[in-house]
Structure formats: C-alpha cells, structure tokens
Design a protein around this motif. Structure first.
Motif, PDB file in Angstrom:
ATOM      1  N   LEU A 193       0.822  -1.209   0.000  1.00  0.00           N
ATOM      2  CA  LEU A 193       0.000   0.000   0.000  1.00  0.00           C
ATOM      3  C   LEU A 193       0.858   1.261   0.000  1.00  0.00           C
ATOM      4  CD1 LEU A 193      -2.729  -0.938   2.639  1.00  0.00           C
ATOM      5  CD2 LEU A 193      -3.088  -0.660   0.178  1.00  0.00           C
ATOM      6  N   ALA A 194       0.353   2.312  -0.622  1.00  0.00           N
ATOM      7  CA  ALA A 194       1.013   3.609  -0.575  1.00  0.00           C
ATOM      8  C   ALA A 194       1.005   4.114   0.867  1.00  0.00           C
ATOM      9  CB  ALA A 194       0.282   4.599  -1.484  1.00  0.00           C
ATOM     10  N   GLU A 195       1.929   4.991   1.189  1.00  0.00           N
ATOM     11  CA  GLU A 195       2.121   5.426   2.575  1.00  0.00           C
ATOM     12  C   GLU A 195       0.838   5.936   3.224  1.00  0.00           C
ATOM     13  OE1 GLU A 195       4.939   8.550   5.133  1.00  0.00           O
ATOM     14  OE2 GLU A 195       5.298   8.193   3.000  1.00  0.00           O
ATOM     15  N   GLU A 196       0.106   6.796   2.543  1.00  0.00           N
ATOM     16  CA  GLU A 196      -1.128   7.353   3.108  1.00  0.00           C
ATOM     17  C   GLU A 196      -2.177   6.276   3.327  1.00  0.00           C
ATOM     18  OE1 GLU A 196      -4.601  10.624   1.947  1.00  0.00           O
ATOM     19  OE2 GLU A 196      -2.736  10.530   0.800  1.00  0.00           O
ATOM     20  N   HIS A 197      -2.332   5.399   2.354  1.00  0.00           N
ATOM     21  CA  HIS A 197      -3.305   4.311   2.477  1.00  0.00           C
ATOM     22  C   HIS A 197      -2.882   3.330   3.561  1.00  0.00           C
ATOM     23  CE1 HIS A 197      -4.739   5.023  -1.932  1.00  0.00           C
ATOM     24  NE2 HIS A 197      -5.297   5.854  -1.073  1.00  0.00           N
ATOM     25  N   HIS A 198      -1.600   3.061   3.640  1.00  0.00           N
ATOM     26  CA  HIS A 198      -1.094   2.146   4.665  1.00  0.00           C
ATOM     27  C   HIS A 198      -1.408   2.682   6.059  1.00  0.00           C
ATOM     28  CE1 HIS A 198       2.009   0.277   7.278  1.00  0.00           C
ATOM     29  NE2 HIS A 198       1.853  -0.766   6.479  1.00  0.00           N
ATOM     30  N   ALA A 199      -1.194   3.971   6.261  1.00  0.00           N
ATOM     31  CA  ALA A 199      -1.466   4.577   7.560  1.00  0.00           C
ATOM     32  C   ALA A 199      -2.945   4.483   7.921  1.00  0.00           C
ATOM     33  CB  ALA A 199      -1.022   6.039   7.546  1.00  0.00           C
ATOM     34  N   GLU A 200      -3.820   4.675   6.949  1.00  0.00           N
ATOM     35  CA  GLU A 200      -5.263   4.606   7.199  1.00  0.00           C
ATOM     36  C   GLU A 200      -5.688   3.194   7.600  1.00  0.00           C
ATOM     37  OE1 GLU A 200      -9.454   5.348   4.787  1.00  0.00           O
ATOM     38  OE2 GLU A 200      -7.588   6.241   4.040  1.00  0.00           O
ATOM     39  N   VAL A 201      -5.159   2.200   6.896  1.00  0.00           N
ATOM     40  CA  VAL A 201      -5.515   0.816   7.205  1.00  0.00           C
ATOM     41  C   VAL A 201      -4.934   0.395   8.550  1.00  0.00           C
ATOM     42  CG1 VAL A 201      -5.207  -1.581   6.491  1.00  0.00           C
ATOM     43  CG2 VAL A 201      -5.807   0.158   4.799  1.00  0.00           C
ATOM     44  N   ILE A 202      -3.724   0.821   8.840  1.00  0.00           N
ATOM     45  CA  ILE A 202      -3.110   0.490  10.126  1.00  0.00           C
ATOM     46  C   ILE A 202      -3.931   1.057  11.279  1.00  0.00           C
ATOM     47  CG2 ILE A 202      -1.119   0.970  11.617  1.00  0.00           C
ATOM     48  CD1 ILE A 202      -0.665  -1.292   9.644  1.00  0.00           C
ATOM     49  N   ALA A 203      -4.523   2.218  11.087  1.00  0.00           N
ATOM     50  CA  ALA A 203      -5.374   2.810  12.125  1.00  0.00           C
ATOM     51  C   ALA A 203      -6.570   1.912  12.416  1.00  0.00           C
ATOM     52  CB  ALA A 203      -5.836   4.197  11.697  1.00  0.00           C
ATOM     53  N   VAL A 204      -7.143   1.310  11.382  1.00  0.00           N
ATOM     54  CA  VAL A 204      -8.263   0.391  11.571  1.00  0.00           C
ATOM     55  C   VAL A 204      -7.781  -0.870  12.291  1.00  0.00           C
ATOM     56  CG1 VAL A 204     -10.096  -0.918  10.445  1.00  0.00           C
ATOM     57  CG2 VAL A 204      -9.401   1.283   9.511  1.00  0.00           C
ATOM     58  N   ARG A 205      -6.608  -1.360  11.929  1.00  0.00           N
ATOM     59  CA  ARG A 205      -6.042  -2.530  12.607  1.00  0.00           C
ATOM     60  C   ARG A 205      -5.837  -2.250  14.094  1.00  0.00           C
ATOM     61  NH1 ARG A 205      -3.470  -6.496   9.175  1.00  0.00           N
ATOM     62  NH2 ARG A 205      -2.048  -7.076  10.839  1.00  0.00           N
TER      63      ARG A 205
END
Length: 214
Positions: A126-138
């Motif tokens: 995932l791109a950095e911004e998308h990765h950060a968003e998904v990690i927040a959900v995790r």
C-alpha cells in the motif's frame, strides 16, 4: 484456488456496498488474482481479464493497481473491526464476549479466506497514506479485543499477566486461519471458530478454559 461464498461473514458480502457493478467486479477479480499470484506478480491486465473487461475499462474506476488493493484492504479491515466491536459492546461476561468475538472473527477469515489473505498479507504494497489509514483500523481492532481481555482481568475472570501480549497472540491465531483454510477441507468455518474460541479461553485462563457457548 478455492472459491469464496457469495454471501458469508455474518450475512455481509464484502463488496456488496461497492458501486457500480463494474467496480465491484473489478475488486472481486483483484482479490482472486492477488490471492493466487500475489500483488506484485499481478498486472492490471490480469485483473481486467478476470472481470471480463478491457484494461482501459479498469482505469475508469481505479487509476492504479494500488487503488484496488487499498479498496480491498480498507473494506476487509472495516468488516473485521465491525465484528469485534459488536461483540465488545454486547451483553455477557468477558469470557462469553471474547468467545463470541473470536468465533466470529475466525469464521470471517475462514469464509473469506482469499480476501483475508490479501487483506492481511499484502499490506506492505500500500502507498504510505493508504497504509497509515488501514493500520489505524487494525489498531482499533486490536483495541477492541484488548478491551474485552482487560474487562476479564479486572473482573478476576482471566489470568493474563501481559494483556497487550495476549491480545497480539489472540489476533495472530485468528488471522492465520486465512493462510491455511481450505473450503474443501474437513472443518467448516463454524467448527474452526468453535475450536479457536475454546483455545483462546484457555490462553487467558478463563474458568479452566471451558468454552460455554452463550
């Protein structure tokens, strides 16, 4: 590659909310391609072909292959979070709520094993911004499970010296189901869910590890 049920995971089809139909077909095709070949080995042409579309048609809905992965990851993680938050906020003892959360979480990973493989094991693409968003959900999912375990410790129902470590162990156990589950195997998603619920209760020392189904 094993097929996934069209409507499972607590009655929620993972891509049911994605519109229009062409966009939904592309996401479904991408899941199968990523699960079978891996993200990096899959081309947009592969995905379009599986969806019965031209590569040019794909770009109408998704600008890049990474956007497709992001859509899959975001929806999959949100579905998983809904499952554990629902049980965290439900009635019952900590042991009952933890057993239900694990049972439902495992069942989702088994019923949607291809989706879950992509969701859980392709995060690094995932791109950095998308990765950060998904990690927040995790992290929110982690927090929901940890909250149930903390409730059990406070109530004297669980014997857990390291709540954070126990939470990681519980989630890792559940997530790994997506890696090995075979729809044509001997165990059903419900049976695996029941087994893992019992194992987790033993991990936290709940009433001798007895899984009393609510």
């Amino acid at each position: 590659m094993d097929a996934e049920p069209k409507n499972s995971g607590g009655g929620i089809e993972p891509w049911g909310d994605i519109t229009p139909d062409a966009a939904r077909r592309l996401v479904s095709a991408a899941v199968h391609a990523f699960a079978e070949r891996g993200y990096h080995a899959t081309t947009t042409r592969d995905i379009a072909s599986r969806a019965g579309m031209s590569p040019a048609a794909l770009y109408i809905h998704y600008k890049t292959k990474e956007e497709l992965l992001y859509q899959i990851s975001k929806v999959g993680h949100e579905r998983a979070l809904e499952i554990v938050e629902r049980e965290r906020d439900s009635a019952g003892t900590p042991a009952e709520r933890l057993a239900r959360a694990v049972r439902a979480f495992v069942r989702w990973h088994a019923e949607h094993h291809m989706t879950a493989r992509v969701v859980q094991y392709e995060l690094g693409a995932l791109a950095e911004e998308h990765h950060a968003e998904v990690i927040a959900v995790r992290k929110a999912t982690d927090g929901a499970v940890r909250s149930i375990i903390e409730d059990g410790v406070k109530a004297g129902a669980f014997d857990v010296p390291d709540v954070r470590g126990a939470t990681v162990a519980v989630l890792s156990l559940c997530i790994d189901v997506a890696r090995w589950f075979n729809a044509r195997g001997r165990s059903t998603p419900d049976e695996v869910g029941d087994l893992y619920a019992g194992l987790v209760l033993r991990m936290v020392g709940a009433d001798g590890g007895q899984d009393r189904r609510p």
